[in-house]
Design an enzyme around this catalytic site. Structure first.
Site, PDB file in Angstrom:
ATOM      1  NE  ARG A 166      63.387 -30.921  29.788  1.00 26.04           N
ATOM      2  CZ  ARG A 166      63.494 -30.575  31.072  1.00 26.04           C
ATOM      3  NH1 ARG A 166      63.109 -29.364  31.467  1.00 26.04           N
ATOM      4  NH2 ARG A 166      63.971 -31.423  31.957  1.00 26.04           N
ATOM      5  CB  THR A 223      75.306 -24.976  37.976  1.00 27.26           C
ATOM      6  OG1 THR A 223      75.025 -24.104  36.886  1.00 27.26           O
ATOM      7  CG2 THR A 223      74.098 -25.878  38.221  1.00 27.26           C
ATOM      8  CG  HIS A 267      69.831 -28.898  36.700  1.00 32.28           C
ATOM      9  ND1 HIS A 267      71.021 -28.413  37.172  1.00 32.28           N
ATOM     10  CD2 HIS A 267      70.137 -29.472  35.509  1.00 32.28           C
ATOM     11  CE1 HIS A 267      72.004 -28.701  36.331  1.00 32.28           C
ATOM     12  NE2 HIS A 267      71.491 -29.340  35.305  1.00 32.28           N
ATOM     13  CD  GLN A 305      76.892 -24.364  34.069  1.00 33.33           C
ATOM     14  OE1 GLN A 305      76.663 -24.865  32.973  1.00 33.33           O
ATOM     15  NE2 GLN A 305      77.343 -25.069  35.109  1.00 33.33           N
ATOM     16  CB  SER A 325      77.047 -25.626  29.780  1.00 30.80           C
ATOM     17  OG  SER A 325      77.556 -26.738  30.499  1.00 30.80           O
ATOM     18  CE1 TYR A 354      76.774 -28.147  37.257  1.00 22.17           C
ATOM     19  CE2 TYR A 354      77.413 -28.628  35.009  1.00 22.17           C
ATOM     20  CZ  TYR A 354      76.437 -28.467  35.960  1.00 22.17           C
ATOM     21  OH  TYR A 354      75.111 -28.629  35.620  1.00 22.17           O
ATOM     22  CE  LYS A 382      70.759 -22.964  35.144  1.00 29.00           C
ATOM     23  NZ  LYS A 382      70.862 -24.421  35.338  1.00 29.00           N
TER      24      LYS A 382
HETATM   25  C1  LIG Z   1      69.652 -31.243  28.027  1.00 28.57           C
HETATM   26  C2  LIG Z   1      69.922 -30.323  29.183  1.00 28.57           C
HETATM   27  C3  LIG Z   1      71.235 -30.057  29.554  1.00 28.57           C
HETATM   28  C4  LIG Z   1      71.493 -29.176  30.628  1.00 28.57           C
HETATM   29  N1  LIG Z   1      72.800 -28.864  30.955  1.00 28.57           N
HETATM   30  C5  LIG Z   1      73.040 -27.974  31.954  1.00 28.57           C
HETATM   31  C6  LIG Z   1      74.381 -27.576  32.273  1.00 28.57           C
HETATM   32  O1  LIG Z   1      75.358 -28.014  31.651  1.00 28.57           O
HETATM   33  N2  LIG Z   1      74.545 -26.695  33.282  1.00 28.57           N
HETATM   34  C7  LIG Z   1      73.488 -26.168  33.988  1.00 28.57           C
HETATM   35  O2  LIG Z   1      73.694 -25.355  34.893  1.00 28.57           O
HETATM   36  N3  LIG Z   1      72.221 -26.521  33.699  1.00 28.57           N
HETATM   37  C8  LIG Z   1      71.977 -27.395  32.692  1.00 28.57           C
HETATM   38  N4  LIG Z   1      70.678 -27.729  32.390  1.00 28.57           N
HETATM   39  C9  LIG Z   1      69.561 -27.057  33.103  1.00 28.57           C
HETATM   40  C10 LIG Z   1      69.152 -25.792  32.334  1.00 28.57           C
HETATM   41  O3  LIG Z   1      70.194 -24.850  32.348  1.00 28.57           O
HETATM   42  C11 LIG Z   1      67.906 -25.148  32.935  1.00 28.57           C
HETATM   43  O4  LIG Z   1      68.100 -24.931  34.315  1.00 28.57           O
HETATM   44  C12 LIG Z   1      66.624 -25.969  32.715  1.00 28.57           C
HETATM   45  O5  LIG Z   1      66.657 -26.630  31.467  1.00 28.57           O
HETATM   46  C13 LIG Z   1      65.417 -25.046  32.792  1.00 28.57           C
HETATM   47  O6  LIG Z   1      64.223 -25.735  32.649  1.00 28.57           O
HETATM   48  P1  LIG Z   1      63.432 -25.867  31.231  1.00 28.57           P
HETATM   49  O7  LIG Z   1      64.199 -26.855  30.419  1.00 28.57           O
HETATM   50  O8  LIG Z   1      62.108 -26.371  31.648  1.00 28.57           O
HETATM   51  O9  LIG Z   1      63.406 -24.506  30.579  1.00 28.57           O
HETATM   52  C14 LIG Z   1      70.413 -28.600  31.340  1.00 28.57           C
HETATM   53  C15 LIG Z   1      69.099 -28.892  30.954  1.00 28.57           C
HETATM   54  C16 LIG Z   1      68.849 -29.732  29.891  1.00 28.57           C
HETATM   55  C17 LIG Z   1      67.411 -29.976  29.479  1.00 28.57           C
END
Ligand SMILES: Cc1cc2nc3c(=O)[nH]c(=O)nc-3n(C[C@H](O)[C@H](O)[C@H](O)COP(=O)(O)O)c2cc1C
Length: 356
Positions: free
Chosen positions: A301, A165, A247, A137, A115, A139, A223
């Site tokens: 997660r 994203t 997300h 990744q 990220s 933004y 994404k």
């Molecule tokens: C703490 C946290 C931070 C995240 N930060 C980003 C990010 O910076 N960029 C992004 O595209 N998705 C981010 N996401 C989304 C994850 O990339 C992903 O799409 C999502 O966690 C998938 O679901 P899961 O946690 O159930 O596996 C984040 C998710 C979490 C839980």
């Protein structure tokens, strides 16, 4: 009586053990922050409930003595179809931050999305794991010049693909964070974000995607696609792949679980490679996504909690466990590789098993 213990037992043998260790290790507010979703958290629960509502249906007596889980995503060879999702606040879970993800991905034969919001800088992450397959990744939080500078840095540092994203024009209503007065921006440094302007993200349209696809030779991944119409637009705009994602239930709420929309998005995506995320924790979850047409699955997660439970080594274990569980499920289904899994291998249950 002595109990026989295998020469090298993993520290965490099951997904639940990782979660329990992470719970014990994390401060309450970080635990709430990572496990939270937007609004009433319907999507968060639905990602999991929809996976639980899909049952597998196997065939027997098919010689599964040799089962393979290896595959590719955007030409990147993978030991199994599991990738590491981008996590902006990854530094909250491990002091190595995204560098630990990169090293774990290299050790386990996976690939890591890094990220823009994470720490350390994208160059330091690449330098920490020269053999890692990394996806940068992005933004859009600046003008085109600002974006190009970051893209060129990622290209120069050897990133293999660029991910934009697209599900976050504004932040979802994260009620747990509001209740805790949790300030994500203040929670860790953001070395890649110099000169960023948050409000510009809301103005992004398909024009920016087409422009970006033209500007870089890296394959472009979008994404956060959940609608078949957007998969079709992604083809026109020059994307190479999409990630079907809500997300992790942290943005638009309510909406369907990711696995619920996967098949129709895959159909519209044509030749685009499709990955999916949202609620994936076990190998049998991964096989369900393969059956509905995904090429790979991202863990979010599960990645954070693994790092919190035991750092880079625990994350490597999680990736290896997911590979072994995927292999076991394929064998029990009566198939010998990911390519043999088909929609006929899943059926929808009338009642979902309650998630743990
Ligand atoms: C703490 C946290 C931070 C995240 N930060 C980003 C990010 O910076 N960029 C992004 O595209 N998705 C981010 N996401 C989304 C994850 O990339 C992903 O799409 C999502 O966690 C998938 O679901 P899961 O946690 O159930 O596996 C984040 C998710 C979490 C839980």
């Amino acid at each position: 009586m002595s109990v026989k213990i295998a020469a090298r037992m993993p520290t965490f043998a099951t997904a639940d053990e990782v979660t329990d260790a992470a719970r014990a290790a994390l401060p309450d507010e970080v635990w709430e922050y990572v496990n939270g979703g937007a609004g009433t958290e319907v999507v968060l629960r639905r990602n999991r409930a929809a996976l639980d509502a899909l049952l597998l249906r196997g065939r027997v007596l098919r010689n599964v003595s040799s089962v393979r889980t290896d595959t590719t995503f955007l030409g990147i060879p993978l030991a199994s179809p599991v990738l590491l999702a981008p996590i902006g606040t990854i530094g909250l879970f491990d002091s190595g931050g995204a560098a630990s993800c990169a090293r774990a991905a290299a050790r386990a034969g996976s690939a890591a999305f890094i990220s823009i919001l994470s720490t350390p800088s994208l160059e330091e992450v690449a330098a920490a794991a020269p053999d890692a397959a990394l996806v940068y990744q992005h933004y859009i939080r600046g003008d085109r010049g600002w974006t190009l500078e970051l893209v060129r840095r990622a290209e120069a540092a050897g990133y293999r693909a660029l991910c934009l994203t697209v599900d976050s024009p504004v932040d979802g209503l994260r009620e747990r964070e509001l209740r805790l007065r949790f300030d994500r921006g203040a929670a860790q440094a953001q070395p890649n974000l110099v000169g960023a302007r948050r409000e510009l993200q809301a103005a992004v349209t398909w024009d920016e995607v087409a422009w970006l696809a033209d500007e870089t030779a890296l394959p472009l991944v979008l994404k956060g696609i959940t609608h078949p119409g957007d998969a079709a637009r992604a083809i026109e705009a020059g994307a190479a792949a999409i990630v079907v994602s809500n997300h992790g239930g942290r943005q638009l709420d309510p909406q369907p679980g990711a696995i619920e929309v996967l098949a129709e998005v895959v159909e519209a995506a044509g030749a685009l490679e499709v990955a999916v995320d949202g609620g994936f924790v076990r190998g049998n979850d991964v096989v369900k996504a393969l059956a509905l047409g995904a090429r790979a699955v991202l863990i979010g997660r599960a990645l954070c909690l693994s790092l919190a439970a035991g750092g880079e080594d625990a994350l490597v274990e999680t990736l290896r466990r997911l590979r072994v569980e995927t292999e076991r499920t394929l064998a029990l289904l009566g198939v010998t590789c990911a390519g043999e899994v088909a929609a006929t291998h899943v059926i929808r249950a009338d009642w979902a098993t309650p998630p743990r």
